[in-house]
Design an enzyme around this catalytic site. Sequence first.
Site, PDB file in Angstrom:
ATOM      1  N   LYS A   1       0.865  -1.179  -0.105  1.00 47.33           N
ATOM      2  CA  LYS A   1       0.013  -0.077   0.004  1.00 47.33           C
ATOM      3  C   LYS A   1       0.787   1.141  -0.041  1.00 47.33           C
ATOM      4  O   LYS A   1       0.670   2.146  -0.723  1.00 47.33           O
ATOM      5  CB  LYS A   1      -0.934  -0.171   1.292  1.00 47.33           C
ATOM      6  CG  LYS A   1      -2.066  -1.236   1.014  1.00 47.33           C
ATOM      7  CD  LYS A   1      -2.772  -1.242   2.399  1.00 47.33           C
ATOM      8  CE  LYS A   1      -3.726  -2.482   2.004  1.00 47.33           C
ATOM      9  NZ  LYS A   1      -4.455  -3.261   3.375  1.00 47.33           N
TER      10      LYS A   1
ATOM     11  N   GLN B   1      -5.546  -2.216   9.580  1.00 45.98           N
ATOM     12  CA  GLN B   1      -4.824  -3.482   8.937  1.00 45.98           C
ATOM     13  C   GLN B   1      -5.463  -4.492   9.707  1.00 45.98           C
ATOM     14  O   GLN B   1      -5.304  -4.647  10.875  1.00 45.98           O
ATOM     15  CB  GLN B   1      -3.588  -3.443   8.670  1.00 45.98           C
ATOM     16  CG  GLN B   1      -2.830  -4.501   8.105  1.00 45.98           C
ATOM     17  CD  GLN B   1      -3.138  -4.479   6.565  1.00 45.98           C
ATOM     18  OE1 GLN B   1      -3.147  -3.549   5.936  1.00 45.98           O
ATOM     19  NE2 GLN B   1      -3.641  -5.801   6.140  1.00 45.98           N
TER      20      GLN B   1
ATOM     21  N   ASP C   1     -11.707   1.803   3.163  1.00 51.34           N
ATOM     22  CA  ASP C   1     -11.866   0.171   2.952  1.00 51.34           C
ATOM     23  C   ASP C   1     -13.343   0.031   2.832  1.00 51.34           C
ATOM     24  O   ASP C   1     -13.701  -1.180   2.483  1.00 51.34           O
ATOM     25  CB  ASP C   1     -11.224  -0.683   4.241  1.00 51.34           C
ATOM     26  CG  ASP C   1     -10.021  -1.164   3.917  1.00 51.34           C
ATOM     27  OD1 ASP C   1      -9.493  -1.329   2.566  1.00 51.34           O
ATOM     28  OD2 ASP C   1      -9.200  -1.404   4.806  1.00 51.34           O
TER      29      ASP C   1
END
Length: 289
Positions: free
Chosen positions: A55, A99, A122
């Site tokens: 990322k 995460q 997300d």
Amino acid sequence: MLNIMSNANIIDGRKTRDALLPELTEKIKTLLKPPTLAIIQVGNRDDSNSFIKAKKSFAAKIGVLERHIQLLESVSTAELVKVVQECNAEQNIQGIIVQLPLPIGIDRDSVIDAIDPRKDADGLTAKNVKAWLEGRGDATMPATARGIKELLAFNGIDLFGKKVTIIGRSMLVGKPIAMMCLNENATVTVCHSKSENLANETKSADIIISAAGKSRLIGKDHVKAGQIVIDVGISRDVEGKLTGDVDFDVVKDVVAAISPVPGGVGPMTVLGLFQNLVDLYKPTTVFSW
Ligand code: NAD
């Protein structure tokens, strides 16, 4: 009509991502300033480290800033929620991701739902998911579902009217993919660990999307000629080799097209995440959450 890139039947996520890059970087150049993504990590898992590395390097490539906040494994849910809230309040941060997975003992839902939905890159907060399920235009599509949607579309694979069998029903992956396929007018079957006769369900599909996280679960007995297979799973086999859910070497000789692991859905999920970040960065948008 398939527009499969490179090898005859490989749906290449890296090539697809790279082909879609210029559009994203052009969009970023039109923003008032480069957006910043906060990446919150707890602990030091090898898999999380490599996903975060991917990322960060993608962010650098497209001119997005990132702030990596790494916390000790011993952090409490309350402390983690506080860090998320600080990122919510920080004007220079436009997107936040936590995460996953989080260590056992941390209340994942409390942490994810602490993210301001206006910064939910997300697309996983309950508020955002509800808005997305309701079809609201200002909702964010969960990044994996967006990545798969783009992967299929770019490679000329239309979901309209197709029978899609999805393996996996998690809130993180399986269910968002199922909803995305429904929204694209596919007929959707969702299988899970309690499903009986998985092969019957996969064999009757036009498109199989597997997100079980079980190395080589899908073998040649689960597929037939002409199918499209999208492998979301990432795991390791007994020898420690990175594999998907699909036994790639045997399945690729049967089906019409297949996405590999690595190099399939993974790069497209990263793309989806940053597409979401850029979409969230609308200083003039009035949200009505
Ligand atoms: P999860 O463990 O929460 O869910 C797995 C799902 O698979 C469950 O719904 C379970 O019922 C189902 N399942 C497990 N074994 C099965 C079996 N034998 N038959 C049928 N169904 C079975 O995992 P998750 O968070 O949903 O992630 C799934 C996989 O996707 C993992 O390998 C994860 O690493 C991967 N993943 C990949 C990306 C990407 O970008 N490629 C993104 C997120 C997750």
